[in-house]
Design a protein around this motif. Structure first.
Motif, PDB file in Angstrom:
ATOM      1  N   ALA A   1      -0.444 -12.293  11.882  1.00 53.83           N
ATOM      2  CA  ALA A   1      -0.463 -12.454  10.429  1.00 53.83           C
ATOM      3  C   ALA A   1      -0.982 -11.215   9.738  1.00 53.83           C
ATOM      4  N   ASN A   2      -0.579 -10.078  10.247  1.00 55.35           N
ATOM      5  CA  ASN A   2      -1.028  -8.838   9.650  1.00 55.35           C
ATOM      6  C   ASN A   2       0.162  -8.068   9.094  1.00 55.35           C
ATOM      7  N   PHE A   3       1.262  -8.774   8.937  1.00 48.28           N
ATOM      8  CA  PHE A   3       2.508  -8.108   8.541  1.00 48.28           C
ATOM      9  C   PHE A   3       2.400  -7.490   7.153  1.00 48.28           C
ATOM     10  N   LYS A   4       1.695  -8.202   6.287  1.00 48.09           N
ATOM     11  CA  LYS A   4       1.623  -7.733   4.903  1.00 48.09           C
ATOM     12  C   LYS A   4       0.940  -6.369   4.837  1.00 48.09           C
ATOM     13  N   SER A   5      -0.157  -6.225   5.592  1.00 48.72           N
ATOM     14  CA  SER A   5      -0.841  -4.934   5.553  1.00 48.72           C
ATOM     15  C   SER A   5      -0.003  -3.844   6.227  1.00 48.72           C
ATOM     16  N   LYS A   6       0.786  -4.254   7.237  1.00 47.88           N
ATOM     17  CA  LYS A   6       1.666  -3.287   7.901  1.00 47.88           C
ATOM     18  C   LYS A   6       2.705  -2.732   6.928  1.00 47.88           C
ATOM     19  N   ILE A   7       3.258  -3.624   6.121  1.00 48.84           N
ATOM     20  CA  ILE A   7       4.336  -3.195   5.222  1.00 48.84           C
ATOM     21  C   ILE A   7       3.760  -2.356   4.069  1.00 48.84           C
ATOM     22  N   ILE A   8       2.536  -2.700   3.677  1.00 46.01           N
ATOM     23  CA  ILE A   8       1.886  -1.917   2.610  1.00 46.01           C
ATOM     24  C   ILE A   8       1.567  -0.507   3.124  1.00 46.01           C
ATOM     25  N   GLU A   9       1.065  -0.471   4.356  1.00 49.54           N
ATOM     26  CA  GLU A   9       0.796   0.809   5.009  1.00 49.54           C
ATOM     27  C   GLU A   9       2.057   1.686   5.049  1.00 49.54           C
ATOM     28  N   TRP A  10       3.148   1.036   5.441  1.00 46.95           N
ATOM     29  CA  TRP A  10       4.422   1.745   5.536  1.00 46.95           C
ATOM     30  C   TRP A  10       4.844   2.303   4.185  1.00 46.95           C
ATOM     31  N   SER A  11       4.689   1.464   3.137  1.00 46.79           N
ATOM     32  CA  SER A  11       5.146   1.883   1.808  1.00 46.79           C
ATOM     33  C   SER A  11       4.354   3.086   1.301  1.00 46.79           C
ATOM     34  N   GLN A  12       3.055   3.103   1.657  1.00 43.57           N
ATOM     35  CA  GLN A  12       2.238   4.241   1.223  1.00 43.57           C
ATOM     36  C   GLN A  12       2.660   5.516   1.945  1.00 43.57           C
ATOM     37  N   LYS A  13       2.950   5.358   3.227  1.00 44.81           N
ATOM     38  CA  LYS A  13       3.358   6.515   4.007  1.00 44.81           C
ATOM     39  C   LYS A  13       4.711   7.056   3.542  1.00 44.81           C
ATOM     40  N   GLU A  14       5.595   6.136   3.233  1.00 41.27           N
ATOM     41  CA  GLU A  14       6.963   6.538   2.865  1.00 41.27           C
ATOM     42  C   GLU A  14       7.084   6.794   1.362  1.00 41.27           C
ATOM     43  N   ASN A  15       5.982   6.565   0.651  1.00 43.91           N
ATOM     44  CA  ASN A  15       5.986   6.763  -0.796  1.00 43.91           C
ATOM     45  C   ASN A  15       7.008   5.877  -1.510  1.00 43.91           C
ATOM     46  N   LYS A  16       7.039   4.621  -1.095  1.00 42.26           N
ATOM     47  CA  LYS A  16       7.927   3.645  -1.737  1.00 42.26           C
ATOM     48  C   LYS A  16       7.063   2.637  -2.494  1.00 42.26           C
TER      49      LYS A  16
END
Lengths: 246, 246
Positions: free
Chosen positions: A175-190
């Motif tokens: 149940a850590n998917f939400k933080s994973k996707i937020i992390e990704w968005s910050q890295k990818e600047n989305k």
């Protein structure tokens, strides 16, 4: 004495390969096989096996299908008893993390099944077949079930497969998917955004439908009995679509 | 004598409601319950149940999770043995059609479980809870498993649940998604098109990825070891997205 036990007498006629295989099975499963043919079949991965009988390709896919179901129900009961106060959403999620392909690949290596497979396909490059270890582990469970019945197979799964899982570790990453996707968005600047699309049901039993948008474009959806669960589900689907390692 | 059997002595102290419930269970399951509390719990659907203990809501969702897994593995074995020459794709698909919510709702009505639920929630409108019958059937399977063990539960599923399935009928409608979606497109006057997006794997073990487009816009995807399977999968996903009855 169970009739099937008589099959063990075949051991007298085992050739060298069969003797070695029976020993390997005993090492992994905890008891010598009754019907060695089941275990032989469980090693024939569809991607590599070349044998066929009457035009039908010999592969372990049917055993894998059966083993997957048996493994699923034993793991389900294990978690049910281990976590008496957790809800079914948690149990379902934890189970799917335990029986996923990557986790099963690791277990296959730990119990030594990978060595048996490598010997079976000596000289062939197994790297192209990422899931061969996990698939074969499931097929092995299917073979054990057919050979020895549910009670024995359950014991085998509990004592020799589940024991290798660090369940606490699995739960912490669950149940850590939400933080994973937020992390990704910050890295990818989305820019990502969870939009509530619909709520259905009555006062006591609601279902939320949430959409995850990346830069304004819908990427995935998630359903759940709470807004949080629906967002998790949407984030999980997004991780899968974007191939984000979890 | 198994120790759990002693629980049956509780029957002396059953009140009127409990006596009636135990009779209903005997009628459905084929034997009086050892531990009636499990069956009581199996009737508490999350959407309707109002009871709680220490703030924890009492519901059958955990039993449903367990029952789903047990039912899945018994149906998996049933199909495995019934169709010795069919591949795992066929078995998986047939299984998912047998244990889907609508099919289980129908079975719950056939074995009389719906009547028990209606009595339990007398005066409440159950129409808002479409899946209550099927959910409760799964929870009942979970209760039977915990109460009586795998062998008994398997017999219960085979003799009293699976017997109600018309497996031939299920198979005939299986894998018919492509014709369903083509039918739909003709009715709605849309143009549909299956596009091969990618092929991965080696010579012996290929994976096809097919995209289904409606009027040029991608609607769904499907993967499979043959082009046909990938198209079926894509058509199935499209049917789900478009809510086409199958």
């Amino acid at each position: 004495m169970k009739l099937s036990r008589l099959l063990r007498l075949q051991a007298i006629f085992y050739d060298k390969y069969e003797k070695r295989l029976a020993d390997s099975i005993k090492h992994m499963v905890g008891s010598k096989p009754f019907n060695l043919n089941l275990y032989k079949l469980s090693l024939k991965h569809a991607s590599i096996s070349e044998e066929s009988i009457n035009g039908l390709k010999i592969s372990n896919e049917r055993l894998e299908y059966l083993g997957d179901a048996i493994l699923g129900s034993v793991v389900a009961e294990f978690l049910f008893l281990k976590f008496p106060f957790r809800d079914e959403g948690f149990l379902t999620e934890t189970r799917s993390r335990m029986v996923n392909r990557e986790a099963l690949n690791q277990i296959a290596i730990k119990i030594g099944l990978s060595k048996v497979i490598e010997k079976e396909y000596k000289g062939k490059n197994l790297n192209a077949h990422k899931s061969i270890f996990g698939d074969t582990l499931e097929a092995l469970v299917g073979a054990v079930y057919l050979d020895r019945g549910y009670a024995f197979c359950k014991k085998f799964i509990l004592k020799r497969i589940i024991i290798h899982f660090d369940v606490d570790d699995i739960i912490n990453t669950t149940a850590n998917f939400k933080s994973k996707i937020i992390e990704w968005s910050q890295k990818e600047n989305k820019e990502i955004d969870f939009k509530m699309v619909a709520v259905s049901g009555n006062q006591r039993f609601k279902e939320f439908l949430v959409e995850l948008c990346v830069d304004g474009n819908p990427l995935s959806e998630g359903k759940g009995s709470t807004k949080k669960k629906a967002e998790q589900e949407a984030a999980k689907n997004a991780c899968e679509k974007l191939n984000i390692a979890i």
